[in-house]
Design a protein around this motif. Structure first.
Motif: not given
Ligand code: FEO
Length: 170
Positions: A18, A47, A51, A54, A95, A98, A128, A131
């Motif tokens: 992240e 964005q 993150e 996150h 993404e 991820i 996700q 995202e």
């Molecule tokens: Fe943290 Fe864009 O996923």
């Protein structure tokens, strides 16, 4: 219920991922800014900020569960992308990567019967989906715009309208 060693390690890996995402999107924001695409730069800055949010969720969760946070050096991100389409396509591919990692973490939590981690990770499973879904229409529009500057300027202005999300929606 204290984190098991494999879960602690895997959650630290995701914290690293992240933070790495933060770095990649910040590099994209800087590149857009340098290339005079202020809307795209703002979109990527937000964005990047998400993150970081996150990463902090993983950070706090590891500590709450009695685990140890281990921070590693981050790889240097790419500095420049040939076109906005190339950058946003790279963001989508990232993404998707991820998403795969989050799903693997859910699997690991299930294997270890670590129900608190499984519940914690549900937020990321949903995130996700969002995202990926938010990037796909932008990529579609960029493909339609091609090398047509007026279309790209309109899209840039639209992307400038992205609002910062609250803590809960990060
Ligand atoms: Fe943290 Fe864009 O996923």
């Amino acid at each position: 219920m204290r984190l098991s060693n494999p879960m602690e390690q895997a959650l630290n890996e995701q914290l690293y991922e992240e933070l790495g995402s933060f770095y990649i999107y910040l590099a994209m924001a800087a590149d857009f800014s340098a290339k005079q695409w202020p809307g795209m730069a703002k979109w990527m800055e937000l964005q990047a900020k998400e993150e970081l949010g996150h990463a902090m969720r993983f950070y706090r969760f590891i500590l709450e569960r009695g685990g140890q946070v281990r921070l590693k050096a981050l790889p240097q991100p790419q500095e420049s992308w040939e076109t906005p389409l190339a950058a946003f396509s790279a963001a989508l591919a990232h993404e998707q990567h991820i998403t795969g990692r989050i799903h693997a973490l859910v699997e690991l939590a299930r294997q270890h019967k670590d129900y608190p981690s499984e519940v914690f990770l549900q937020w990321f499973v949903t995130e996700q989906v969002e995202e990926e879904a938010q990037l796909e229409p932008i990529i579609h529009r960029l493909k339609l715009a091609g090398d047509h500057p007026p279309a790209l300027f309109i899209l840039d202005r639209e992307l400038a309208a992205r609002e910062e999300e609250g803590e809960e929606e990060e």
